[in-house]
Motif scaffolding. Structure first.
Motif, short mmCIF file in Angstrom:
data_model
loop_
_atom_site.label_atom_id
_atom_site.label_comp_id
_atom_site.label_asym_id
_atom_site.label_seq_id
_atom_site.Cartn_x
_atom_site.Cartn_y
_atom_site.Cartn_z
N ASN A 103 7.86 -7.15 5.66
CA ASN A 103 7.85 -7.20 7.12
C ASN A 103 6.97 -8.34 7.63
OD1 ASN A 103 9.62 -5.07 7.74
ND2 ASN A 103 8.03 -3.60 7.27
N PHE A 104 6.18 -8.93 6.76
CA PHE A 104 5.33 -10.06 7.15
C PHE A 104 6.05 -11.40 7.01
CE2 PHE A 104 0.66 -8.52 6.98
CZ PHE A 104 1.00 -7.30 7.52
N GLU A 118 7.35 -6.97 11.40
CA GLU A 118 6.06 -6.28 11.58
C GLU A 118 5.66 -6.28 13.05
OE1 GLU A 118 2.81 -4.03 10.15
OE2 GLU A 118 4.63 -4.65 9.14
N GLN A 170 5.24 -2.64 14.92
CA GLN A 170 3.93 -2.24 15.47
C GLN A 170 3.98 -2.13 16.99
OE1 GLN A 170 1.59 -1.05 13.65
NE2 GLN A 170 2.22 -1.79 11.65
N PRO A 193 1.49 -11.70 11.57
CA PRO A 193 1.91 -10.32 11.34
C PRO A 193 0.74 -9.41 10.97
CG PRO A 193 2.80 -11.78 9.65
CD PRO A 193 2.15 -12.64 10.66
N ALA A 216 -0.19 -5.98 12.74
CA ALA A 216 -0.43 -4.74 12.00
C ALA A 216 -1.76 -4.11 12.39
CB ALA A 216 -0.39 -5.03 10.50
#
Length: 146
Positions: free
Chosen positions: A17-18, A34, A38, A57, A61
């Motif tokens: 997701n990063f 991400e 979030q 990211p 997070a």
């Protein structure tokens, strides 16, 4: 063969997701999945936009994990679907990584995390690997052309 991923610079880093594979969703551009995930914890609040525009990211997070912010009341019920929506959009938007994901079929995909026993496999390998399962589900969707 099992496909394992975690770090963005690894062979299957685009599954993270990063990874810097932005997309449009819900009428806005998201730099990473991400960021989207979030921000959805605070949908409709000022925090949603703050997270969307933050540079990295990791910053997204950290902001999303801040429990001083008011988490949406239905988060536990919707978080898996939110993740699936983001992951699907990411892979639909980028043909290069879509092909990488499809090329892993029919192998199992595991997010090889250390501390995360929900999204990943955790240190002991006994985690739920929900992100890996979502990636496999998205892979099936993309393979069928839906």
């Amino acid at each position: 063969m099992t496909i394992r991923f975690y770090k963005v610079n690894d062979k299957y880093g685009c599954f993270s997701n990063f990874s810097k594979h932005g997309f449009e969703l819900d009428g806005k551009y998201w730099p990473t999945s991400e960021h989207y995930f979030q921000a959805q914890k605070f949908v409709g609040s000022i925090y949603e936009e703050e997270i969307r525009v933050v540079e990295s990211p990791m910053d997204a997070a950290n902001m999303g994990r801040d429990r001083d912010k008011p988490l949406r009341s239905d988060w536990e019920e919707v978080k898996d679907e939110v993740m699936k929506k983001a992951v699907l959009q990411k892979f639909q938007t980028h043909p290069d990584i879509r092909e990488i994901l499809i090329s892993t079929s029919p192998e199992e995909i595991i997010e090889e995390t250390t501390g995360d026993y929900y999204w990943g496999c955790g240190t002991k390998g006994t985690g739920k690997n929900v992100l890996g399962k979502i990636l496999m589900e998205v892979r099936s969707t993309l393979e069928s052309g839906e």
